[in-house]
Write a protein that holds these residues in place. Sequence first.
Motif, PDB file in Angstrom:
ATOM      1  N   LEU A 138       4.511  12.387  -8.426  1.00  0.00           N
ATOM      2  CA  LEU A 138       4.800  12.604  -9.845  1.00  0.00           C
ATOM      3  C   LEU A 138       4.636  11.313 -10.642  1.00  0.00           C
ATOM      4  O   LEU A 138       4.200  11.324 -11.792  1.00  0.00           O
ATOM      5  CB  LEU A 138       6.220  13.158 -10.009  1.00  0.00           C
ATOM      6  N   LYS A 139       4.993  10.208 -10.009  1.00  0.00           N
ATOM      7  CA  LYS A 139       4.831   8.911 -10.673  1.00  0.00           C
ATOM      8  C   LYS A 139       3.357   8.607 -10.908  1.00  0.00           C
ATOM      9  O   LYS A 139       2.972   8.094 -11.965  1.00  0.00           O
ATOM     10  CB  LYS A 139       5.478   7.812  -9.826  1.00  0.00           C
ATOM     11  N   ALA A 140       2.507   8.946  -9.925  1.00  0.00           N
ATOM     12  CA  ALA A 140       1.064   8.724 -10.063  1.00  0.00           C
ATOM     13  C   ALA A 140       0.474   9.596 -11.172  1.00  0.00           C
ATOM     14  O   ALA A 140      -0.500   9.212 -11.829  1.00  0.00           O
ATOM     15  CB  ALA A 140       0.367   9.008  -8.740  1.00  0.00           C
ATOM     16  N   LEU A 141       1.088  10.762 -11.372  1.00  0.00           N
ATOM     17  CA  LEU A 141       0.646  11.662 -12.435  1.00  0.00           C
ATOM     18  C   LEU A 141       1.231  11.280 -13.786  1.00  0.00           C
ATOM     19  O   LEU A 141       1.023  11.984 -14.778  1.00  0.00           O
ATOM     20  CB  LEU A 141       1.031  13.103 -12.092  1.00  0.00           C
ATOM     21  N   GLN A 142       1.992  10.177 -13.806  1.00  0.00           N
ATOM     22  CA  GLN A 142       2.603   9.633 -15.015  1.00  0.00           C
ATOM     23  C   GLN A 142       3.592  10.602 -15.672  1.00  0.00           C
ATOM     24  O   GLN A 142       3.704  10.681 -16.896  1.00  0.00           O
ATOM     25  CB  GLN A 142       1.519   9.214 -16.026  1.00  0.00           C
TER      26      GLN A 142
ATOM     27  N   ASN B 297      10.960  12.980 -13.475  1.00  0.00           N
ATOM     28  CA  ASN B 297      10.609  12.738 -12.070  1.00  0.00           C
ATOM     29  C   ASN B 297      11.869  12.647 -11.222  1.00  0.00           C
ATOM     30  O   ASN B 297      11.969  13.275 -10.154  1.00  0.00           O
ATOM     31  CB  ASN B 297       9.789  11.447 -11.962  1.00  0.00           C
ATOM     32  N   LEU B 298      12.837  11.872 -11.672  1.00  0.00           N
ATOM     33  CA  LEU B 298      14.090  11.737 -10.926  1.00  0.00           C
ATOM     34  C   LEU B 298      14.800  13.079 -10.797  1.00  0.00           C
ATOM     35  O   LEU B 298      15.300  13.426  -9.727  1.00  0.00           O
ATOM     36  CB  LEU B 298      15.012  10.730 -11.619  1.00  0.00           C
TER      37      LEU B 298
ATOM     38  N   SER C 140       0.832  -1.199   0.000  1.00  0.00           N
ATOM     39  CA  SER C 140       0.000   0.000   0.000  1.00  0.00           C
ATOM     40  C   SER C 140       0.873   1.257   0.000  1.00  0.00           C
ATOM     41  O   SER C 140       2.075   1.207   0.299  1.00  0.00           O
ATOM     42  CB  SER C 140      -0.916   0.019   1.228  1.00  0.00           C
ATOM     43  N   PHE C 141       0.245   2.392  -0.295  1.00  0.00           N
ATOM     44  CA  PHE C 141       0.959   3.665  -0.401  1.00  0.00           C
ATOM     45  C   PHE C 141       1.739   3.982   0.878  1.00  0.00           C
ATOM     46  O   PHE C 141       2.914   4.373   0.819  1.00  0.00           O
ATOM     47  CB  PHE C 141      -0.040   4.782  -0.703  1.00  0.00           C
TER      48      PHE C 141
END
Length: 208
Positions: free
Chosen positions: A162-166, A172-173, A113-114
């Motif tokens: 940022l990963k969730a926002l694709q 992102n890195l 989970s998150f």
Amino acid sequence: MLTYIYLIAITAEGMSGALAAGRRNMDIFGVAMIAFITALGGGTVRDILLGNYPIGWTQHPGYIYLTIGAGLFTIVIARIMHHLHRLFLILDAMGLIAFTIIGCNVAQKLNYSFTVVIMAGIVTGIFGGILRDIFCNRTPMVLRKELYASVSLLVALLYLGLKALQVNHDINLLVSFTLGLSLRLAAIRWSWQLPVFSYSPGSWKGKT
């Protein structure tokens, strides 16, 4: 890029562990052990907690040679280490961010989970230093000095957000590293830290 930063980070952490061991007048075996624990302890604790086996460094013996070698090399160059203090602060900050992101990725791949993913990132980022200080019989610095564990938390939140926002992985890195590194170095420069809880039972007598 993350792999290269990880290798640099565990080398730097191994050297910082050796210096901590030296301050406690440990023998060569002690120096090697503290160097190894400091560099790879966070990932080890994470893998044990997540049930992620085999543990990472057992599949990459080169990490053992690198971290112990860095620790022993520190003995040789100990006299000039104080000149490299600023460099080590930067490398340590980069390592904190790299370890945090790697920890998050490991937990995500295991479908946790998150909240667990966030904690896995933080554990990976800070637990090597905690173990180092425990073995060297001192209060863990990451829990009482300038913003450190909280930087790990913020980096984990930013990276996962940022990963969730694709957002593109490389972007992102770059963003996570830039902001995380800037915050950590600013905390060192201006001694930013969270409010401190100081409890002395004697001072509370007669006030209740």
